[in-house]
Motif scaffolding. Structure first.
Motif: not given
Length: 164
Positions: A115, A125, A129, A138, A141
């Motif tokens: 991350q 990230a 979502e 996290p 991505m």
């Protein structure tokens, strides 16, 4: 150092790079399964005059939504021999690989990674979502190669070799 396409002559060295980088054979096996299945979308190596120092592979990734499929890519794995880490080789591989994916018309690139490292290349990230995937949090991505393309979400379909 030169970034170039991987060739079959490189495969043995690529296996060793992955094994030494990750201290196990899982990633090396994944690379070989992706190739065997025809799912090596972009595969690059970092080469010096003497030897290969790093490797990166992107595989096709489908994002399904509302009757359409977005062509995207999964970045996995990227590996640099421990003796050559922290010299920018991984970054050069990622930049070159991302550019190649853009040239191929990929809408986005997905990565499951550190991350603190991948955001340097535009991965987020928050952007990921909206996606329905076997991963979240996290470390999961996305990088949009076409701005806004992931806002509508979708279901992520990895290549068969990932086993998810």
């Amino acid at each position: 150092m030169q970034i170039r396409n991987a060739t079959s002559r490189d495969y043995s060295a690529i296996r060793q790079i992955a094994r030494h980088t990750f201290d196990q054979a899982d990633e090396a096996d994944l690379i070989e399964h992706l190739r065997a299945d025809g799912d090596a979308l972009v595969e690059l190596v970092a080469a010096s005059d003497i030897a290969l120092q790093g490797h990166i592979l992107y595989s096709p990734l489908a994002i399904e939504r509302e009757g359409e499929i977005l062509a995207a890519a999964a970045l996995a794995p990227v590996a640099v021999l421990p003796a050559f880490q922290c010299q920018g080789i991984g970054a050069e591989l990622i930049r070159a690989g991302n550019a190649r994916c853009a040239e191929l018309g990929c809408a986005a690139i997905i990565v499951l990674g550190h991350q603190d490292y991948y955001p340097k290349f535009g991965f987020s990230a928050a952007t990921a979502e909206s996606l329905e995937a076997p991963f979240s949090g996290p470390h999961f991505m996305a990088l949009e190669l076409r701005p806004g393309v992931l806002k509508a979400g979708g279901r992520v379909r990895y290549a068969k070799a990932f086993g998810v």
